[in-house]
Design an enzyme around this catalytic site. Structure first.
Site, PDB file in Angstrom:
ATOM      1  N   HIS A  98      -7.103  12.948   2.426  1.00 33.06           N
ATOM      2  CA  HIS A  98      -6.924  13.213   0.671  1.00 33.06           C
ATOM      3  C   HIS A  98      -5.946  14.138   0.596  1.00 33.06           C
ATOM      4  O   HIS A  98      -5.355  14.300  -0.637  1.00 33.06           O
ATOM      5  CB  HIS A  98      -8.255  13.171   0.261  1.00 33.06           C
ATOM      6  CG  HIS A  98      -8.891  11.856   0.303  1.00 33.06           C
ATOM      7  ND1 HIS A  98      -9.702  11.524  -0.872  1.00 33.06           N
ATOM      8  CD2 HIS A  98      -8.985  10.805   0.800  1.00 33.06           C
ATOM      9  CE1 HIS A  98     -10.360  10.454  -0.910  1.00 33.06           C
ATOM     10  NE2 HIS A  98     -10.141   9.991   0.413  1.00 33.06           N
ATOM     11  N   HIS A 266     -10.737   3.653   8.270  1.00 32.84           N
ATOM     12  CA  HIS A 266     -12.367   3.298   8.215  1.00 32.84           C
ATOM     13  C   HIS A 266     -12.791   2.834   9.381  1.00 32.84           C
ATOM     14  O   HIS A 266     -13.948   2.395   9.425  1.00 32.84           O
ATOM     15  CB  HIS A 266     -12.124   1.988   7.559  1.00 32.84           C
ATOM     16  CG  HIS A 266     -11.763   2.128   5.827  1.00 32.84           C
ATOM     17  ND1 HIS A 266     -11.619   1.312   4.798  1.00 32.84           N
ATOM     18  CD2 HIS A 266     -11.786   3.450   5.161  1.00 32.84           C
ATOM     19  CE1 HIS A 266     -11.320   1.936   3.714  1.00 32.84           C
ATOM     20  NE2 HIS A 266     -11.385   3.265   4.021  1.00 32.84           N
TER      21      HIS A 266
END
Length: 723
Positions: A98, A266
């Site tokens: 992020h 993920h």
């Protein structure tokens, strides 16, 4: 003391006027030009002093010990914020992701290269919930290594280390990111006034996901990428695939890189949406003073482990969320999926049928199995035929997947660092990558004075020489250190065909300069800059001032094979206030775009002022336009632009042509010159007029030339990371 004394309770501070970010001197006049973008990283906010060099300090690091310390931290569960399954890998990966993932190709802003995730708004974006905890976990390491490691480097290195501990062989890592010390509050993240919404400006056509407003890449305010629940919060993997493709394209990623990043991101960790997120305390920037900069605190339960709450989807993507393996593909492709909602109320997907032994373990008790999940973005990888083809390819060849992801992750975390010459440390990969905009080393052994004389004798005009050098250098942007004169990419696609570069004039000049370069052993890049310097020296001499423009040889010439032409397309100038040119009308005022360009070039308001005034009188306007050329001595580096701009015998009058003005003699009414907004703003803005008046003074003619040369040289050398 009476009620008017401090002891009687009267506050000695002017409430709000000096202590909040919502008010400013210009708040009364919202149409006034805001110069904050040029001043946001003033040296006064940097705590180390003018002699500090992070690039020198970081070279003193014990790199191996630092790596060992971070590797140990990944599995060192601390009492106040214990790790899921005894591993912080997912948390640190998300922090790095992020931090880097806010990068966008259009203007090079965002990204992890300056540690801006420490400040608002990024530190308090809903999508960054609980990443404040990850940074606090890193604090003991930052404290230990001090000035030798920036937050920007440490945050991204932690993500790298997390993958290594999980079993991935990473592609490498480069140090050298310098921290900022103030929010990048003037970076445009969208016009919305509420988190997790998009207004009419973000998507002019809601059904056309490519209509996303430039320079944005995230689908809504407050998210790094796409909405995990689906477009506008409605599950629709096929539609979400369009958002994923557009968003990652704007981050300079192709479909294969996007697929690899989605799967690899993920493979490790989980989502934390196990309760109503509205019960969390405010984000860090809005928290109470005793929260000490931490936000999203959970008032119920322990606040960590099973009680960790971020909001949104709940669950892990794989059976073993701390291990780098192919479990993501098995989970995604081997099951049918149906929609459900997390305890936080977010849409997600769950397998229709799954064996208990294939479920991930509870984060605290390995004997308990929990339901896995997929987001709508994950389902897009299964539904979209292009993405699915990569999913199947990665599943069949785990080594290929690992290599592809490692390269894409390296690109994600290094995209805004600029050329490889800026990378520091023992883990810098040897391979040159095309997205790094490689440039070969140029010669420094040729006779510079002889080359300058050949240029001077070539017959090129001052305007032609200066304009070409400027066009070559003006693409530089300090946001991601791309562009600039080094490499001479102005002679390659796509730059050679940009309207702003006047292709016909450019080819004429190159046809003269390229043979000079070939005969002398200099690079074309050096000769283009030298020609600009010759033009500036000639213009100064025409104004009666002898000056030598500083020059450092050594630029190289890039080739088409070294140039990612598609990524350069987004860098095409559409407005250049320095050459008084606008490609077409835009909703944003041209003077605002001028400030944006100036900030990317790393220039100050005074430097912008002196360059504009000088380039007008030199005669560098696009297409030979006479707008703003307030002189009868075109080609001479005089202060005439400023003298006539501030001359009270002139009046300034709009014409029937939008954005064009006439300068008339106040007494006779005779038109003397024409001008654009990009000229008038230097007289209408109180700030710019103050600078213009300095150069209009009778005693500052030499200062003007000196300041112009300094600012010019700064632009020409902006991308010279080797000097």
């Amino acid at each position: 003391m009476d009620g008017n004394d401090m002891g009687g309770g009267k506050c000695p501070v002017m409430h709000g006027s000096l202590t909040t970010t919502e008010t400013s001197v210009l708040a009364w006049w919202p149409q006034a030009l805001n110069f904050d973008i040029l001043h946001q990283h003033d040296t006064k906010v940097q705590p180390f002093g003018k002699d500090f060099s992070y690039r020198d300090e970081v070279k003193k690091l014990d790199f191996d010990q630092l790596q060992k310390d971070i590797h140990a931290l990944v599995t060192d569960s601390q009492d106040w914020w214990p790790a899921d399954w005894g591993s912080y890998a997912g948390l640190f990966i998300r922090l790095a992701w992020h931090s880097a993932g806010s990068y966008r190709l259009a203007d090079g802003r965002g990204g992890g290269g300056a540690g801006n995730i420490r400040f608002a708004p990024l530190n308090s974006w809903p999508d960054n919930a609980n990443l404040d905890k990850a940074r606090r976990l890193l604090w003991p390491i930052k404290k230990k290594y001090g000035n030798k490691i920036s937050w920007a480097d440490l945050i991204l290195l932690a993500g790298n280390a997390a993958y290594e501990v999980s079993g991935l062989k990473t592609f490498g890592f480069g140090f050298g990111r310098e921290d900022i010390w103030h929010p990048e509050k003037d970076t445009y993240w969208g016009s919305e006034k509420e988190w997790l919404t998009d207004d009419e400006h973000r998507y002019p056509d809601k059904d056309d996901r490519t209509s996303l407003e430039n320079p944005l890449s995230a689908v809504v305010m407050g998210l790094i990428y796409v909405n995990p629940e689906g477009v506008n919060g409605k599950p629709d993997p096929a539609m979400t695939a369009k958002d994923v493709r557009e968003t990652f394209k704007r981050m300079a990623m192709d479909d294969e890189e996007t697929a690899a990043l989605t799967a690899g991101g993920h493979t490790i960790g989980k989502g934390h949406g196990n309760a109503d997120a509205s019960k969390l305390s405010p984000a860090p920037e809005g928290g109470s003073i005793e929260a000490m900069g931490l936000g999203w605190l959970n008032p119920k339960g322990k606040g960590f482990g099973r009680d960790t709450l971020t909001g949104g989807p709940e669950g892990a993507w794989t059976s073993d969320p701390t291990k780098w393996d192919g479990g993501y593909f098995e989970m995604l492709l081997d099951h049918e999926w149906e929609t459900t909602k997390s305890p936080a109320g977010a849409w997600q997907w769950k397998p229709v049928d799954i064996k208990e032994e294939d479920m991930p373990a509870d984060v605290e008790d390995a004997s308990i199995r929990t339901m896995p999940m997929m987001t709508d973005a994950d389902m897009a990888m299964k539904v979209d035929p292009v993405y699915r083809s990569y999913m199947e390819k990665f599943r069949d060849d785990h080594q290929y997947f690992s290599d592809t992801f490692a390269r894409a992750w390296f690109k994600l975390t290094h995209r805004d660092m600029g050329p490889k010459a800026r990378y520091i440390g023992p883990w810098v990969p040897e391979e040159d990558l095309v997205w790094q905009d490689p440039v070969p080393a140029g010669s420094i052994s040729y006779d510079v004075d002889a080359v300058k004389q050949k240029i001077a004798d070539s017959g090129l005009s001052i305007g032609e020489m200066v304009s070409t050098a400027w066009d070559s250098a003006r693409t530089y942007r300090g946001s991601d250190m791309r562009g600039g004169a080094n490499g001479a990419r102005i002679r390659l696609a796509p730059q050679k065909d940009w309207a702003g570069n006047e292709p016909a004039r450019l080819q004429k000049v190159l046809s003269v300069l390229e043979p000079i370069a070939s005969a002398s052993g200099a690079s074309v890049a050096d000769v283009i800059v030298l020609a600009g310097n010759v033009g500036v020296e000639q213009a100064a001499k025409a104004a009666g001032i002898d000056v030598t423009v500083p020059f450092s040889p050594g630029r190289g010439d890039a080739t088409d094979e070294m140039t990612d032409a598609e990524s350069f397309e987004t860098m095409e100038p559409l407005v250049d206030g320095y050459r008084n040119w606008i490609k077409e009308s835009y909703a944003v005022k041209p003077e605002e775009i001028l400030l944006d360009h100036t900030q990317l070039l790393g220039l100050t308001a005074p430097e912008m002022t002196v360059l504009v005034g000088g380039m007008r009188v030199i005669g560098t306007n696009h297409g030979g336009s006479a707008h703003g050329v307030f002189t009868d001595k075109v080609g001479a580096l005089t202060t005439d632009f400023f003298v006539n701009l501030t001359d009270m015998s002139n009046t300034w009058n709009p014409t029937s042509q939008d954005g064009i003005y006439e300068v008339r003699d106040r007494k006779s009414g005779k038109t003397k010159w024409t001008a654009t907004r990009l000229d008038l703003v230097f007289g209408s803005s109180s700030i710019l007029r103050a600078y213009a008046e300095v150069y209009a003074q009778d005693d500052n003619k030499e200062k003007f030339v000196k300041d112009f040369v300094a600012a010019w040289t700064k632009v020409m050398n902006a991308d010279r990371f080797d000097i």
